[in-house]
Design an enzyme around this catalytic site. Sequence first.
Site, PDB file in Angstrom:
ATOM      1  N   TYR A   1      34.752  53.557 -24.206  1.00 15.08           N
ATOM      2  CA  TYR A   1      33.995  52.152 -23.669  1.00 15.08           C
ATOM      3  C   TYR A   1      34.515  51.791 -22.148  1.00 15.08           C
ATOM      4  O   TYR A   1      33.780  51.768 -21.248  1.00 15.08           O
ATOM      5  CB  TYR A   1      33.948  51.138 -24.659  1.00 15.08           C
ATOM      6  CG  TYR A   1      33.442  49.879 -24.237  1.00 15.08           C
ATOM      7  CD1 TYR A   1      31.964  49.819 -23.783  1.00 15.08           C
ATOM      8  CD2 TYR A   1      34.288  48.840 -23.665  1.00 15.08           C
ATOM      9  CE1 TYR A   1      31.626  48.511 -23.237  1.00 15.08           C
ATOM     10  CE2 TYR A   1      33.737  47.759 -23.338  1.00 15.08           C
ATOM     11  CZ  TYR A   1      32.287  47.353 -22.885  1.00 15.08           C
ATOM     12  OH  TYR A   1      31.587  46.224 -22.446  1.00 15.08           O
TER      13      TYR A   1
ATOM     14  N   LYS B   1      32.568  52.053 -18.238  1.00 15.46           N
ATOM     15  CA  LYS B   1      32.806  50.919 -17.220  1.00 15.46           C
ATOM     16  C   LYS B   1      33.185  51.203 -15.950  1.00 15.46           C
ATOM     17  O   LYS B   1      32.978  50.810 -15.032  1.00 15.46           O
ATOM     18  CB  LYS B   1      33.572  49.831 -17.990  1.00 15.46           C
ATOM     19  CG  LYS B   1      32.835  49.162 -18.915  1.00 15.46           C
ATOM     20  CD  LYS B   1      31.285  48.684 -18.711  1.00 15.46           C
ATOM     21  CE  LYS B   1      30.416  48.127 -19.857  1.00 15.46           C
ATOM     22  NZ  LYS B   1      29.299  47.806 -19.312  1.00 15.46           N
TER      23      LYS B   1
END
Length: 263
Positions: free
Chosen positions: A136, A140
């Site tokens: 994750y 980003k």
Amino acid sequence: MIDGIVLVTGGSGQLGRMFVRHSGGRYRLRLTYYSQPFEAPGHEVIRLDVTDYEDVLRAVQGVNAVVHFAADSAGRGPWESMLPNNIVGTYNAFEAARQAGVPRLIYASSNHAAGFAVKDGGLVGPDAPVRPDSLYGVTKCFGEALGRFYHDAYGLHIICLRIGTCHGDDDLAEQRQRMRAAVVRGGSYPYTAREYASMWLHPEDMSQLVRKSLETDCPFGIFYGISANTPAAFDLSETRRVLGYAPRHNVQDLFDEPIASLA
């Protein structure tokens, strides 16, 4: 002040709802959802699949800015979900904005882009290298790099916000209960309770941060977004100086004991 429509992808999500609650009266919003329709009186609500480029291109028509919240936010989510939602979906948002001539995009990055820097201890400054703590977090970092590219190559104004731990509603009693529960369970991957608390971001401060990003003259930047915590995981000096961010809340107010003493 933005003159025109602001598209908020992920408008039905937690951050989207916070932004509408605190800033909905300031903008004309086009809010999106994927599976759960909702109502937002005074604003436009549409369905959007961020993995479908043509769908995103339709959504950005006629808007003056994009706030890209939509993502799979599971900290340890599988690649099979991260790839379409956080990689392809983010590319679609940037490219559709470029194609439609949208001049400004606010990208919701995450503390997880620098999670392992937090694990090293000390105040993480604006010049710290990316240190993602999960796939994750990697997605980003990709979004931040994509934003840099779209600014340099095409002139879009891009603000990336490394948003801290921002959950729940505005009620401080609810926030206190939530944070104390996090302490009892020892934090949240990959953070200890103290680290987790030091990245807290009150919904009101989150909304102010997005407003400041929409209205700044800064053409590109990556900024940390937490409340005025003592102690704090991230150095807010550039967020305050460049964006004019002035957080009103402090996670220490949710605790009787000093945050620094948490295990």
